[in-house]
Write a protein that holds these residues in place. Structure first.
Motif, PDB file in Angstrom:
ATOM      1  N   GLY A  92       0.815  -1.214   0.000  1.00  0.00           N
ATOM      2  CA  GLY A  92       0.000   0.000   0.000  1.00  0.00           C
ATOM      3  C   GLY A  92       0.846   1.261   0.000  1.00  0.00           C
ATOM      4  O   GLY A  92       0.541   2.237  -0.697  1.00  0.00           O
ATOM      5  N   ILE A  93       1.921   1.230   0.787  1.00  0.00           N
ATOM      6  CA  ILE A  93       2.845   2.374   0.798  1.00  0.00           C
ATOM      7  C   ILE A  93       3.507   2.532  -0.561  1.00  0.00           C
ATOM      8  O   ILE A  93       3.614   3.641  -1.104  1.00  0.00           O
ATOM      9  CB  ILE A  93       3.896   2.196   1.902  1.00  0.00           C
ATOM     10  N   ARG A  94       3.946   1.407  -1.127  1.00  0.00           N
ATOM     11  CA  ARG A  94       4.598   1.477  -2.436  1.00  0.00           C
ATOM     12  C   ARG A  94       3.634   1.984  -3.511  1.00  0.00           C
ATOM     13  O   ARG A  94       4.034   2.720  -4.423  1.00  0.00           O
ATOM     14  CB  ARG A  94       5.159   0.103  -2.819  1.00  0.00           C
ATOM     15  N   LEU A  95       2.359   1.603  -3.398  1.00  0.00           N
ATOM     16  CA  LEU A  95       1.376   2.087  -4.362  1.00  0.00           C
ATOM     17  C   LEU A  95       1.169   3.596  -4.260  1.00  0.00           C
ATOM     18  O   LEU A  95       0.845   4.266  -5.245  1.00  0.00           O
ATOM     19  CB  LEU A  95       0.041   1.364  -4.147  1.00  0.00           C
ATOM     20  N   ALA A  96       1.358   4.119  -3.060  1.00  0.00           N
ATOM     21  CA  ALA A  96       1.244   5.572  -2.886  1.00  0.00           C
ATOM     22  C   ALA A  96       2.458   6.306  -3.438  1.00  0.00           C
ATOM     23  O   ALA A  96       2.359   7.480  -3.805  1.00  0.00           O
ATOM     24  CB  ALA A  96       1.054   5.899  -1.405  1.00  0.00           C
ATOM     25  N   LEU A  97       3.600   5.615  -3.505  1.00  0.00           N
ATOM     26  CA  LEU A  97       4.848   6.276  -3.870  1.00  0.00           C
ATOM     27  C   LEU A  97       5.288   6.037  -5.315  1.00  0.00           C
ATOM     28  O   LEU A  97       5.703   6.970  -6.011  1.00  0.00           O
ATOM     29  CB  LEU A  97       5.971   5.809  -2.933  1.00  0.00           C
ATOM     30  N   GLU A  98       5.206   4.791  -5.774  1.00  0.00           N
ATOM     31  CA  GLU A  98       5.859   4.454  -7.045  1.00  0.00           C
ATOM     32  C   GLU A  98       5.071   4.823  -8.307  1.00  0.00           C
ATOM     33  O   GLU A  98       5.684   5.285  -9.285  1.00  0.00           O
ATOM     34  CB  GLU A  98       6.233   2.975  -7.060  1.00  0.00           C
ATOM     35  N   PRO A  99       3.742   4.659  -8.367  1.00  0.00           N
ATOM     36  CA  PRO A  99       3.056   5.094  -9.591  1.00  0.00           C
ATOM     37  C   PRO A  99       3.225   6.584  -9.891  1.00  0.00           C
ATOM     38  O   PRO A  99       3.541   6.951 -11.037  1.00  0.00           O
ATOM     39  CB  PRO A  99       1.596   4.695  -9.326  1.00  0.00           C
ATOM     40  N   VAL A 108      11.588   2.779  -0.328  1.00  0.00           N
ATOM     41  CA  VAL A 108      11.107   1.616  -1.071  1.00  0.00           C
ATOM     42  C   VAL A 108      12.097   0.466  -0.961  1.00  0.00           C
ATOM     43  O   VAL A 108      11.703  -0.697  -0.818  1.00  0.00           O
ATOM     44  CB  VAL A 108      10.840   1.985  -2.537  1.00  0.00           C
ATOM     45  N   GLU A 109      13.377   0.762  -0.998  1.00  0.00           N
ATOM     46  CA  GLU A 109      14.382  -0.296  -0.861  1.00  0.00           C
ATOM     47  C   GLU A 109      14.253  -0.997   0.488  1.00  0.00           C
ATOM     48  O   GLU A 109      14.348  -2.230   0.570  1.00  0.00           O
ATOM     49  CB  GLU A 109      15.789   0.291  -1.032  1.00  0.00           C
ATOM     50  N   GLU A 145       2.174   5.713 -14.975  1.00  0.00           N
ATOM     51  CA  GLU A 145       1.563   5.604 -13.647  1.00  0.00           C
ATOM     52  C   GLU A 145       0.610   4.411 -13.583  1.00  0.00           C
ATOM     53  O   GLU A 145       0.650   3.620 -12.623  1.00  0.00           O
ATOM     54  CB  GLU A 145       0.832   6.891 -13.299  1.00  0.00           C
ATOM     55  N   ASP A 146      -0.222   4.245 -14.591  1.00  0.00           N
ATOM     56  CA  ASP A 146      -1.182   3.136 -14.610  1.00  0.00           C
ATOM     57  C   ASP A 146      -0.467   1.791 -14.661  1.00  0.00           C
ATOM     58  O   ASP A 146      -0.868   0.831 -13.983  1.00  0.00           O
ATOM     59  CB  ASP A 146      -2.117   3.268 -15.808  1.00  0.00           C
ATOM     60  N   HIS A 206       1.285  -3.337 -12.012  1.00  0.00           N
ATOM     61  CA  HIS A 206       2.359  -4.257 -11.618  1.00  0.00           C
ATOM     62  C   HIS A 206       2.389  -4.466 -10.108  1.00  0.00           C
ATOM     63  O   HIS A 206       2.470  -5.594  -9.621  1.00  0.00           O
ATOM     64  CB  HIS A 206       3.701  -3.708 -12.099  1.00  0.00           C
ATOM     65  N   LEU A 207       2.300  -3.394  -9.347  1.00  0.00           N
ATOM     66  CA  LEU A 207       2.362  -3.501  -7.889  1.00  0.00           C
ATOM     67  C   LEU A 207       1.134  -4.209  -7.330  1.00  0.00           C
ATOM     68  O   LEU A 207       1.239  -4.968  -6.351  1.00  0.00           O
ATOM     69  CB  LEU A 207       2.515  -2.115  -7.264  1.00  0.00           C
TER      70      LEU A 207
END
Length: 219
Positions: A88-95, A156-157, A200-201, A206-207
Protein backbone atom coordinates in the motif's frame (compact mmCIF):
# COMPACT_ATOMS: atom_id res chain seq x y z
CA UNK A 1 23.59 -26.36 10.51
CA UNK A 2 22.43 -23.75 7.98
CA UNK A 3 24.63 -23.04 4.97
CA UNK A 4 25.36 -19.33 4.62
CA UNK A 5 27.93 -17.28 2.73
CA UNK A 6 28.91 -13.62 2.62
CA UNK A 7 27.86 -11.94 -0.64
CA UNK A 8 30.87 -10.46 -2.46
CA UNK A 9 29.08 -7.30 -3.61
CA UNK A 10 28.23 -5.82 -0.17
CA UNK A 11 29.75 -2.41 0.62
CA UNK A 12 30.43 -3.22 4.30
CA UNK A 13 30.94 -6.30 6.44
CA UNK A 14 27.79 -5.55 8.48
CA UNK A 15 25.85 -5.13 5.24
CA UNK A 16 27.22 -8.44 3.99
CA UNK A 17 26.07 -10.15 7.19
CA UNK A 18 22.58 -8.66 6.84
CA UNK A 19 22.38 -9.77 3.21
CA UNK A 20 23.56 -13.29 4.06
CA UNK A 21 20.77 -13.60 6.65
CA UNK A 22 18.18 -12.40 4.10
CA UNK A 23 19.55 -14.87 1.55
CA UNK A 24 19.49 -17.64 4.15
CA UNK A 25 15.82 -16.98 4.88
CA UNK A 26 14.88 -16.91 1.19
CA UNK A 27 16.74 -20.20 0.67
CA UNK A 28 15.10 -21.86 3.66
CA UNK A 29 18.37 -22.18 5.56
CA UNK A 30 17.12 -19.94 8.38
CA UNK A 31 13.61 -20.63 9.64
CA UNK A 32 11.34 -18.53 11.89
CA UNK A 33 10.79 -21.21 14.52
CA UNK A 34 14.45 -21.49 15.50
CA UNK A 35 16.73 -19.24 17.58
CA UNK A 36 20.26 -18.71 16.24
CA UNK A 37 23.20 -17.41 18.25
CA UNK A 38 25.51 -14.58 17.28
CA UNK A 39 28.45 -16.94 17.85
CA UNK A 40 26.92 -19.51 15.50
CA UNK A 41 26.34 -16.94 12.75
CA UNK A 42 29.83 -15.46 13.14
CA UNK A 43 31.34 -18.93 12.86
CA UNK A 44 29.29 -19.82 9.78
CA UNK A 45 30.32 -16.62 8.01
CA UNK A 46 33.92 -16.58 9.22
CA UNK A 47 33.73 -13.08 10.70
CA UNK A 48 33.94 -11.57 14.18
CA UNK A 49 30.88 -11.01 16.35
CA UNK A 50 30.98 -7.20 16.01
CA UNK A 51 29.82 -6.97 12.34
CA UNK A 52 27.34 -9.77 13.03
CA UNK A 53 25.75 -7.74 15.82
CA UNK A 54 25.70 -4.62 13.65
CA UNK A 55 24.14 -6.49 10.75
CA UNK A 56 21.48 -8.01 13.01
CA UNK A 57 20.67 -4.60 14.47
CA UNK A 58 20.02 -3.31 10.96
CA UNK A 59 17.70 -6.22 10.29
CA UNK A 60 15.95 -5.71 13.63
CA UNK A 61 15.37 -2.03 12.82
CA UNK A 62 13.74 -3.12 9.55
CA UNK A 63 11.55 -5.61 11.45
CA UNK A 64 13.16 -8.64 9.82
CA UNK A 65 14.55 -10.32 12.94
CA UNK A 66 13.92 -10.29 16.67
CA UNK A 67 17.01 -10.04 18.88
CA UNK A 68 16.65 -12.18 22.01
CA UNK A 69 18.84 -10.98 24.86
CA UNK A 70 21.61 -13.43 25.82
CA UNK A 71 20.29 -16.00 23.35
CA UNK A 72 20.63 -14.70 19.79
CA UNK A 73 18.05 -13.86 17.15
CA UNK A 74 14.97 -15.23 15.44
CA UNK A 75 13.65 -14.54 11.95
CA UNK A 76 10.35 -12.62 11.75
CA UNK A 77 8.70 -13.22 8.37
CA UNK A 78 6.11 -10.59 7.40
CA UNK A 79 2.46 -11.49 7.85
CA UNK A 80 -0.27 -10.95 5.26
CA UNK A 81 -1.43 -7.65 6.76
CA UNK A 82 2.21 -6.47 6.88
CA UNK A 83 2.55 -7.19 3.17
CA UNK A 84 -0.72 -5.36 2.44
CA UNK A 85 0.55 -2.31 4.31
CA UNK A 86 3.96 -2.39 2.62
CA UNK A 87 2.56 -2.66 -0.89
CA UNK A 88 0.00 0.00 0.00
CA UNK A 89 2.84 2.37 0.80
CA UNK A 90 4.60 1.48 -2.44
CA UNK A 91 1.38 2.09 -4.36
CA UNK A 92 1.24 5.57 -2.89
CA UNK A 93 4.85 6.28 -3.87
CA UNK A 94 5.86 4.45 -7.05
CA UNK A 95 3.06 5.09 -9.59
CA UNK A 96 3.30 8.90 -9.20
CA UNK A 97 7.08 8.58 -9.38
CA UNK A 98 6.78 6.62 -12.65
CA UNK A 99 4.73 9.51 -14.05
CA UNK A 100 7.42 12.00 -13.06
CA UNK A 101 10.16 9.76 -14.49
CA UNK A 102 8.28 9.81 -17.79
CA UNK A 103 7.67 13.53 -17.82
CA UNK A 104 10.80 14.98 -16.22
CA UNK A 105 13.76 12.56 -16.45
CA UNK A 106 16.66 13.28 -18.78
CA UNK A 107 17.39 11.31 -21.93
CA UNK A 108 20.44 9.87 -20.17
CA UNK A 109 18.29 8.62 -17.30
CA UNK A 110 15.86 7.09 -19.77
CA UNK A 111 18.72 5.27 -21.47
CA UNK A 112 19.78 3.81 -18.12
CA UNK A 113 16.19 2.67 -17.45
CA UNK A 114 16.05 1.04 -20.89
CA UNK A 115 19.31 -0.78 -20.15
CA UNK A 116 18.01 -2.03 -16.80
CA UNK A 117 14.95 -3.54 -18.47
CA UNK A 118 17.20 -5.23 -21.03
CA UNK A 119 19.22 -6.76 -18.17
CA UNK A 120 16.00 -8.13 -16.69
CA UNK A 121 15.00 -9.56 -20.07
CA UNK A 122 18.35 -11.30 -20.52
CA UNK A 123 18.20 -12.80 -17.02
CA UNK A 124 14.62 -13.97 -17.57
CA UNK A 125 15.62 -15.57 -20.87
CA UNK A 126 18.34 -17.56 -19.07
CA UNK A 127 16.08 -18.40 -16.12
CA UNK A 128 18.71 -16.72 -13.94
CA UNK A 129 17.02 -15.80 -10.65
CA UNK A 130 20.29 -14.61 -9.11
CA UNK A 131 20.68 -11.95 -11.81
CA UNK A 132 17.00 -11.17 -12.31
CA UNK A 133 16.05 -9.96 -8.83
CA UNK A 134 18.90 -7.43 -8.45
CA UNK A 135 17.98 -6.13 -11.92
CA UNK A 136 14.33 -5.85 -10.84
CA UNK A 137 15.30 -3.84 -7.76
CA UNK A 138 17.67 -1.69 -9.80
CA UNK A 139 14.95 -0.81 -12.30
CA UNK A 140 12.52 0.30 -9.59
CA UNK A 141 15.31 2.30 -7.94
CA UNK A 142 16.25 4.00 -11.22
CA UNK A 143 12.63 4.98 -11.88
CA UNK A 144 12.33 6.53 -8.42
CA UNK A 145 15.61 8.40 -8.71
CA UNK A 146 14.75 9.58 -12.22
CA UNK A 147 11.63 11.13 -10.71
CA UNK A 148 13.87 13.21 -8.45
CA UNK A 149 12.96 11.31 -5.27
CA UNK A 150 16.10 9.75 -3.72
CA UNK A 151 14.54 9.60 -0.23
CA UNK A 152 11.55 7.75 -1.63
CA UNK A 153 13.96 5.34 -3.34
CA UNK A 154 15.60 4.60 0.02
CA UNK A 155 12.21 4.01 1.67
CA UNK A 156 11.11 1.62 -1.07
CA UNK A 157 14.38 -0.30 -0.86
CA UNK A 158 13.85 -0.85 2.86
CA UNK A 159 10.27 -2.00 2.24
CA UNK A 160 11.44 -4.44 -0.41
CA UNK A 161 14.02 -5.79 2.02
CA UNK A 162 11.16 -6.74 4.34
CA UNK A 163 9.00 -8.46 1.72
CA UNK A 164 12.07 -10.27 0.34
CA UNK A 165 11.84 -12.55 3.39
CA UNK A 166 8.87 -14.20 1.69
CA UNK A 167 11.10 -15.27 -1.16
CA UNK A 168 10.84 -14.27 -4.84
CA UNK A 169 7.25 -13.58 -5.99
CA UNK A 170 7.53 -16.47 -8.48
CA UNK A 171 7.12 -18.86 -5.53
CA UNK A 172 3.67 -17.49 -4.67
CA UNK A 173 1.76 -19.06 -7.55
CA UNK A 174 4.21 -20.05 -10.25
CA UNK A 175 4.59 -16.63 -11.89
CA UNK A 176 7.65 -16.89 -14.13
CA UNK A 177 10.52 -14.46 -14.54
CA UNK A 178 9.32 -13.80 -18.09
CA UNK A 179 5.87 -12.86 -16.79
CA UNK A 180 7.32 -10.48 -14.22
CA UNK A 181 9.55 -8.91 -16.88
CA UNK A 182 6.45 -8.51 -19.06
CA UNK A 183 4.75 -6.52 -16.27
CA UNK A 184 7.64 -4.04 -16.31
CA UNK A 185 7.70 -3.59 -20.09
CA UNK A 186 4.63 -1.28 -20.30
CA UNK A 187 6.02 0.82 -17.45
CA UNK A 188 9.32 1.39 -19.24
CA UNK A 189 7.67 1.78 -22.65
CA UNK A 190 5.45 4.54 -21.27
CA UNK A 191 8.34 6.23 -19.46
CA UNK A 192 10.48 6.26 -22.61
CA UNK A 193 7.53 7.63 -24.60
CA UNK A 194 7.15 10.33 -21.94
CA UNK A 195 3.55 9.25 -21.38
CA UNK A 196 3.15 10.00 -17.69
CA UNK A 197 -0.42 8.75 -17.29
CA UNK A 198 0.34 5.39 -18.92
CA UNK A 199 3.50 4.98 -16.85
CA UNK A 200 1.56 5.60 -13.65
CA UNK A 201 -1.18 3.14 -14.61
CA UNK A 202 1.30 0.43 -15.63
CA UNK A 203 3.26 0.72 -12.39
CA UNK A 204 0.06 0.53 -10.36
CA UNK A 205 -1.02 -2.62 -12.22
CA UNK A 206 2.36 -4.26 -11.62
CA UNK A 207 2.36 -3.50 -7.89
CA UNK A 208 -1.23 -4.67 -7.45
CA UNK A 209 -0.37 -8.00 -9.09
CA UNK A 210 2.68 -8.33 -6.86
CA UNK A 211 0.58 -7.58 -3.78
CA UNK A 212 -1.84 -10.42 -4.53
CA UNK A 213 0.97 -12.94 -4.98
CA UNK A 214 2.91 -11.86 -1.90
CA UNK A 215 -0.19 -11.87 0.28
CA UNK A 216 -1.10 -15.36 -0.93
CA UNK A 217 2.41 -16.52 -0.04
CA UNK A 218 2.28 -14.83 3.39
CA UNK A 219 -0.99 -16.58 4.20
Amino acid sequence: MPELALPPEATSLAGAVAQSVRDGVAAGELVPEQTYSVYQLAGLLGVSRSPVREGLLRLAEAGLVEIIRNRGFRVLPPRAHDVEEIIGIRLALEPPAARLAAEQATDEQHATIRSALATMAAAAGRGDDAAFWPADRALHDLLLRASGKPRTAAIVEQLRTTTALLGPPTTASGRSLAEIHAEHEPVVTAVLARDGAAAEDAMRAHLEATRELLMANAR
